[in-house]
Scaffold this motif. Structure first.
Motif, short mmCIF file in Angstrom:
data_model
loop_
_atom_site.label_atom_id
_atom_site.label_comp_id
_atom_site.label_asym_id
_atom_site.label_seq_id
_atom_site.Cartn_x
_atom_site.Cartn_y
_atom_site.Cartn_z
N LEU A 64 41.78 -6.68 -3.00
CA LEU A 64 41.72 -6.89 -1.74
C LEU A 64 40.96 -8.10 -1.17
O LEU A 64 40.91 -8.13 0.11
CB LEU A 64 40.71 -5.37 -1.19
N GLY A 65 40.68 -8.91 -1.98
CA GLY A 65 40.19 -10.11 -1.90
C GLY A 65 38.52 -10.06 -1.57
O GLY A 65 38.27 -11.34 -1.19
N ILE A 66 37.99 -9.03 -1.95
CA ILE A 66 36.51 -8.93 -1.67
C ILE A 66 36.04 -9.64 -2.81
O ILE A 66 34.85 -10.11 -2.81
CB ILE A 66 36.27 -7.40 -1.78
N VAL A 67 36.56 -9.83 -3.99
CA VAL A 67 35.88 -10.46 -5.10
C VAL A 67 36.97 -11.60 -5.46
O VAL A 67 38.07 -11.12 -5.67
CB VAL A 67 35.75 -9.44 -6.61
N ASP A 68 36.57 -12.81 -5.41
CA ASP A 68 37.52 -13.88 -5.49
C ASP A 68 36.61 -15.12 -6.28
O ASP A 68 35.82 -15.73 -5.85
CB ASP A 68 37.95 -14.41 -4.13
N ASP A 69 37.03 -15.13 -7.56
CA ASP A 69 36.33 -16.12 -8.20
C ASP A 69 36.41 -17.52 -7.87
O ASP A 69 35.59 -18.23 -7.86
CB ASP A 69 36.79 -15.98 -9.75
N ASP A 70 37.76 -17.74 -7.45
CA ASP A 70 38.06 -19.23 -6.77
C ASP A 70 37.26 -19.49 -5.75
O ASP A 70 36.66 -20.56 -5.52
CB ASP A 70 39.54 -19.33 -6.42
N ARG A 71 37.19 -18.60 -4.59
CA ARG A 71 36.36 -18.70 -3.55
C ARG A 71 34.92 -18.84 -3.70
O ARG A 71 34.11 -19.83 -3.17
CB ARG A 71 36.52 -17.64 -2.46
N LEU A 72 34.59 -18.00 -4.79
CA LEU A 72 32.91 -18.06 -5.14
C LEU A 72 32.56 -19.33 -5.77
O LEU A 72 31.66 -20.22 -5.33
CB LEU A 72 32.54 -16.98 -5.79
N ALA A 73 33.40 -19.94 -6.73
CA ALA A 73 33.20 -21.06 -7.39
C ALA A 73 33.30 -22.37 -6.31
O ALA A 73 32.36 -23.18 -6.33
CB ALA A 73 34.22 -21.36 -8.48
N ALA A 74 34.40 -22.33 -5.44
CA ALA A 74 34.34 -23.20 -4.51
C ALA A 74 33.16 -23.52 -3.74
O ALA A 74 32.59 -24.70 -3.15
CB ALA A 74 35.71 -23.33 -3.68
#
Length: 213
Positions: A64-74
């Protein structure tokens, strides 16, 4: 008066939770702060929820895009570069501690380094790649330091120590410390014009590269 929940009873209820309840618990866990997939899984399993339901719930939130490792890391890299700059290795290790997979962390670190070098720069596989981005971060820290005057050698040690605490490599710490002293003191020590002796005592420990687990 609010009654305290029995921890054993609470854990038993979590162990018996169905997939829907685990999904709700996972969503609630994200209300306080974003988490990586690994970080969210570890948190829920440690709380006592069934691992198989936790895995399914986290995968669903990821879809669902609620958990996103790329977004969190960026977001973390951008935040650190803006407000709390640190060395490449220290930043890479922080991403790892947050549960970001090494391959994701390295890719984003390489992208960060490429942006710092410009369109013609390449990338490497080492966590300490991207000297341009690292030096820029170190100079951001340096700009916030204020000269205290006094002995140039002590001043250079103070500056190098401040940079080392933020995870910058020893060579960069000492190069910028020499530059800081030269720019801010009227009569820099002769040692500032050449190589500086390796730091001794506590400063040596601070500026030695850390060993990764």
């Amino acid at each position: 008066m609010r009654r305290r929940t029995d921890p054993a009873l609470q854990r038993a209820r979590r162990a018996a939770a169905d997939p829907g309840a685990v999904l709700e618990a996972a969503a609630r866990s994200l209300a306080g702060a974003p988490r990586s997939k690994r970080g969210l899984i570890d948190r829920l399993v440690a709380a006592g929820y069934p691992p198989e339901h936790v895995q399914v719930a986290v995968e669903r939130l990821s879809e669902l895009g609620i958990v996103d490792d790329d977004r969190l890391a960026a977001a973390l890299i951008e935040s650190r570069d803006r407000s709390r700059p640190r060395g490449n290795r220290a930043l890479f290790n922080e991403l790892r501690q947050r549960g970001i997979p090494d391959e994701v962390a390295q890719r984003l670190m390489d992208e960060r380094a490429a942006r710092a070098r410009g369109p013609e720069g390449g990338s490497t596989d080492a966590p300490d790649s991207g000297a341009g981005a690292e030096e820029r971060a170190a100079r951001t820290v340096l700009a916030k330091l204020r000269p205290r005057g006094g002995d140039p050698r002590h001043e250079s040690q103070r500056v190098a120590q401040a940079l080392a605490r933020r995870g910058f490599p020893p060579d960069l710490c000492w190069a910028l410390a020499r530059e800081f002293v030269t720019n801010n003191l009227q009569e820099p020590a002769e040692a500032m014009d050449g190589d500086v002796e390796a730091p001794r005592g506590p400063l040596r420990r601070l500026t030695e590269p850390t060993q990764e687990a």
